[in-house]
Design a protein around this motif. Sequence first.
Motif, PDB file in Angstrom:
ATOM      1  N   LEU A 159      32.382 -12.956 -18.685  1.00  0.00           N
ATOM      2  CA  LEU A 159      32.558 -14.127 -19.541  1.00  0.00           C
ATOM      3  C   LEU A 159      33.515 -13.853 -20.695  1.00  0.00           C
ATOM      4  CD1 LEU A 159      28.874 -15.420 -19.862  1.00  0.00           C
ATOM      5  CD2 LEU A 159      30.776 -16.611 -18.777  1.00  0.00           C
ATOM      6  N   THR A 160      33.879 -12.603 -20.906  1.00  0.00           N
ATOM      7  CA  THR A 160      34.579 -12.217 -22.129  1.00  0.00           C
ATOM      8  C   THR A 160      35.937 -12.878 -22.282  1.00  0.00           C
ATOM      9  OG1 THR A 160      33.447 -10.087 -22.052  1.00  0.00           O
ATOM     10  CG2 THR A 160      35.372 -10.241 -23.479  1.00  0.00           C
ATOM     11  N   LYS A 161      36.764 -12.861 -21.233  1.00  0.00           N
ATOM     12  CA  LYS A 161      38.120 -13.390 -21.354  1.00  0.00           C
ATOM     13  C   LYS A 161      38.115 -14.876 -21.728  1.00  0.00           C
ATOM     14  CE  LYS A 161      40.724  -9.811 -20.328  1.00  0.00           C
ATOM     15  NZ  LYS A 161      41.598  -9.190 -21.361  1.00  0.00           N
ATOM     16  N   ALA A 162      37.116 -15.615 -21.268  1.00  0.00           N
ATOM     17  CA  ALA A 162      37.084 -17.054 -21.526  1.00  0.00           C
ATOM     18  C   ALA A 162      36.371 -17.409 -22.820  1.00  0.00           C
ATOM     19  CB  ALA A 162      36.404 -17.780 -20.369  1.00  0.00           C
ATOM     20  N   THR A 163      35.852 -16.408 -23.528  1.00  0.00           N
ATOM     21  CA  THR A 163      35.120 -16.692 -24.762  1.00  0.00           C
ATOM     22  C   THR A 163      35.707 -15.927 -25.944  1.00  0.00           C
ATOM     23  OG1 THR A 163      33.503 -14.982 -24.123  1.00  0.00           O
ATOM     24  CG2 THR A 163      32.960 -17.267 -23.578  1.00  0.00           C
ATOM     25  N   SER A 164      35.295 -14.683 -26.084  1.00  0.00           N
ATOM     26  CA  SER A 164      35.698 -13.877 -27.232  1.00  0.00           C
ATOM     27  C   SER A 164      35.601 -12.406 -26.861  1.00  0.00           C
ATOM     28  CB  SER A 164      34.760 -14.165 -28.417  1.00  0.00           C
ATOM     29  OG  SER A 164      34.778 -13.109 -29.363  1.00  0.00           O
ATOM     30  N   PRO A 165      36.442 -11.539 -27.440  1.00  0.00           N
ATOM     31  CA  PRO A 165      36.345 -10.114 -27.140  1.00  0.00           C
ATOM     32  C   PRO A 165      34.986  -9.521 -27.500  1.00  0.00           C
ATOM     33  CG  PRO A 165      37.901 -10.523 -28.934  1.00  0.00           C
ATOM     34  CD  PRO A 165      37.588 -11.839 -28.326  1.00  0.00           C
ATOM     35  N   SER A 166      34.258 -10.174 -28.409  1.00  0.00           N
ATOM     36  CA  SER A 166      32.943  -9.672 -28.799  1.00  0.00           C
ATOM     37  C   SER A 166      31.810 -10.230 -27.947  1.00  0.00           C
ATOM     38  CB  SER A 166      32.665  -9.991 -30.274  1.00  0.00           C
ATOM     39  OG  SER A 166      33.478  -9.215 -31.114  1.00  0.00           O
ATOM     40  N   PHE A 167      32.105 -11.180 -27.065  1.00  0.00           N
ATOM     41  CA  PHE A 167      31.070 -11.754 -26.203  1.00  0.00           C
ATOM     42  C   PHE A 167      31.076 -10.970 -24.895  1.00  0.00           C
ATOM     43  CE2 PHE A 167      28.666 -15.039 -24.006  1.00  0.00           C
ATOM     44  CZ  PHE A 167      27.864 -15.537 -25.019  1.00  0.00           C
ATOM     45  N   ARG A 168      30.544  -9.769 -24.954  1.00  0.00           N
ATOM     46  CA  ARG A 168      30.679  -8.824 -23.849  1.00  0.00           C
ATOM     47  C   ARG A 168      29.501  -8.952 -22.888  1.00  0.00           C
ATOM     48  NH1 ARG A 168      35.093  -6.816 -24.475  1.00  0.00           N
ATOM     49  NH2 ARG A 168      34.887  -5.606 -22.555  1.00  0.00           N
ATOM     50  N   VAL A 169      29.624  -9.933 -21.991  1.00  0.00           N
ATOM     51  CA  VAL A 169      28.628 -10.163 -20.950  1.00  0.00           C
ATOM     52  C   VAL A 169      29.366 -10.305 -19.633  1.00  0.00           C
ATOM     53  CG1 VAL A 169      26.807 -11.679 -20.081  1.00  0.00           C
ATOM     54  CG2 VAL A 169      27.047 -11.319 -22.537  1.00  0.00           C
ATOM     55  N   GLY A 170      29.018  -9.468 -18.667  1.00  0.00           N
ATOM     56  CA  GLY A 170      29.664  -9.512 -17.368  1.00  0.00           C
ATOM     57  C   GLY A 170      28.642  -9.281 -16.270  1.00  0.00           C
ATOM     58  N   ALA A 171      29.134  -9.064 -15.044  1.00  0.00           N
ATOM     59  CA  ALA A 171      28.237  -8.893 -13.914  1.00  0.00           C
ATOM     60  C   ALA A 171      28.861  -7.997 -12.856  1.00  0.00           C
ATOM     61  CB  ALA A 171      27.897 -10.249 -13.300  1.00  0.00           C
ATOM     62  N   LEU A 172      28.005  -7.244 -12.192  1.00  0.00           N
ATOM     63  CA  LEU A 172      28.332  -6.492 -10.989  1.00  0.00           C
ATOM     64  C   LEU A 172      27.530  -7.106  -9.853  1.00  0.00           C
ATOM     65  CD1 LEU A 172      28.209  -2.695 -11.932  1.00  0.00           C
ATOM     66  CD2 LEU A 172      30.076  -3.805 -10.710  1.00  0.00           C
ATOM     67  N   ALA A 173      28.163  -7.339  -8.724  1.00  0.00           N
ATOM     68  CA  ALA A 173      27.447  -7.850  -7.553  1.00  0.00           C
ATOM     69  C   ALA A 173      27.762  -6.959  -6.359  1.00  0.00           C
ATOM     70  CB  ALA A 173      27.839  -9.292  -7.256  1.00  0.00           C
ATOM     71  N   ALA A 174      26.726  -6.567  -5.638  1.00  0.00           N
ATOM     72  CA  ALA A 174      26.901  -5.716  -4.459  1.00  0.00           C
ATOM     73  C   ALA A 174      25.677  -5.864  -3.579  1.00  0.00           C
ATOM     74  CB  ALA A 174      27.073  -4.253  -4.866  1.00  0.00           C
ATOM     75  N   ARG A 175      25.845  -5.540  -2.303  1.00  0.00           N
ATOM     76  CA  ARG A 175      24.706  -5.580  -1.391  1.00  0.00           C
ATOM     77  C   ARG A 175      24.624  -4.273  -0.615  1.00  0.00           C
ATOM     78  NH1 ARG A 175      26.882 -10.576   1.815  1.00  0.00           N
ATOM     79  NH2 ARG A 175      25.186 -11.428   0.579  1.00  0.00           N
ATOM     80  N   GLY A 176      23.392  -3.921  -0.248  1.00  0.00           N
ATOM     81  CA  GLY A 176      23.189  -2.679   0.473  1.00  0.00           C
ATOM     82  C   GLY A 176      22.777  -1.549  -0.454  1.00  0.00           C
ATOM     83  N   PRO A 177      22.714  -0.321   0.064  1.00  0.00           N
ATOM     84  CA  PRO A 177      22.257   0.832  -0.734  1.00  0.00           C
ATOM     85  C   PRO A 177      23.069   1.076  -1.993  1.00  0.00           C
ATOM     86  CG  PRO A 177      22.336   1.379   1.606  1.00  0.00           C
ATOM     87  CD  PRO A 177      22.971   0.036   1.470  1.00  0.00           C
TER      88      PRO A 177
END
Length: 478
Positions: A317-335
């Motif tokens: 979400l950082t690029k679309a909000t603010s450099p201090s709004f550091r919320v992101g995500a990792l998505a993966a499946r399997g082991p």
Amino acid sequence: MNESSSVGGLANQLRRELNRYSPGGKLPSSRALVERFRVSPVTVSRALAQLSAEGLVVTRPGAGAFRAQPRAAAEPAGDTSWQEVALSADAAAELVPRTVDASGVMVSLAAPPPGVIEFNGGYLHPSLQPERAMGAALSRAGRRPGVWGRPPVEGLAELREWFARGIGGAVTAAEVLVTAGGQSALTTALRALAPPGAPVLVESPTYPGMLAIARAAGLRPVPVPVDADGVKPALLADAFKATGARVFVCQPLFQNPTGAVLAPERRGEVLRIAREAGAFVVEDDFVRRLVHEDAGPLPRPLAAEDPDGVVVHVGSLTKATSPSFRVGALAARGPVLERLRAIQVVDTFFVPRPLQEAALELVGSPAWPRHLRAVAAELKTRRDTMTTALRLKLPELSLPHIPSGGYHLWLRLPDGTDDSALVAGALRAGVAVTPGRPYFSAEPPAAHLRLSFAAVAGTEEITEGVRRLRAACDEVLG
């Protein structure tokens, strides 16, 4: 005058007057300062808090503010020369020495000197950030029950669900980890997928921050060239065969720095080639929410088309909000998901719950789609302004691709140009630009510049910045 400038001005005035008081002496009351300087009580409180943080003032509830006791003389500096031996000895035993070089990242993080136009920024200008909506979201989040409690280490279930819906396909909330922004997610992914000394395939050119992550982990970046349609599948297959790499990092949407979008006919090929090599694709989907108004429908993330767990998806979400709004995500499946989770827990425990709650409040509010629409329109206007100005003022700089998303343009300089000399000349002329060299993990085929149009105040600054860059080119190129 706004509140922040009033606070700074009052703090400066009080700082100059501190010598009137002996150490431990009491300063005028807050009421007296309000009347004397004609500012609000909030301004007085914040100015005194600033001086307190600097160690110049001590505040005592119910008693007032007092000049702090002078600091003790600084102790003489020690001898740290021994560290050169210790650090170099560690590197000597490594197959690929780990090097932590933040210079490529600092280009987009460091504020330029006053009066310099910022064509090197990596984030939205404050006027484009949803400051009011973020403030309201943070306020609402602060009133949520349990907001200061410990969150699940994977992240709040509702936020993971929101990210999963944004990725699409068969991705579920159970396959998502909330991270402290995209940079943190990339760091976790590379540590999880490749051991020190291993090769990792990267686009060429590519984001310097990712190259820095790889090198700091002792990985060996191997370049795979991109063109206007993204990475070249034949060269990707050759690179896997030649190196035995098990990881390929790419930005299929509005690639940094070229702005390229991976062509539809190449998307399946990239996944097939990686799957046959027994390798992972780390998809850095960093600017999906910075699409331009004229972009049309966007391709889905590669992760949405991957049933076999080849793709490890990174979003933020950082690029679309603010450099201090550091919320992101990792998505993966399997082991691999458990390995990603374990590394993130060891490194950071979890993303602070108040920030996750604020993210939920923001993306669930009516202000969020309004903000995205406004940014899409403004980025298109700024992109068009910059491309027009460049064609009029700097026709000798080649602009091979005009992106419909992201926040920058990628320019090829005339053959034989020294990009570092041009960057220095531009700074003397009053405009900060980014050299192309740090975007290449090997020798670059030509000199380039990256120009950002998102970090400036508006179109007038863009026009003036291009005029200053023209002056720098006249000085350096002759």
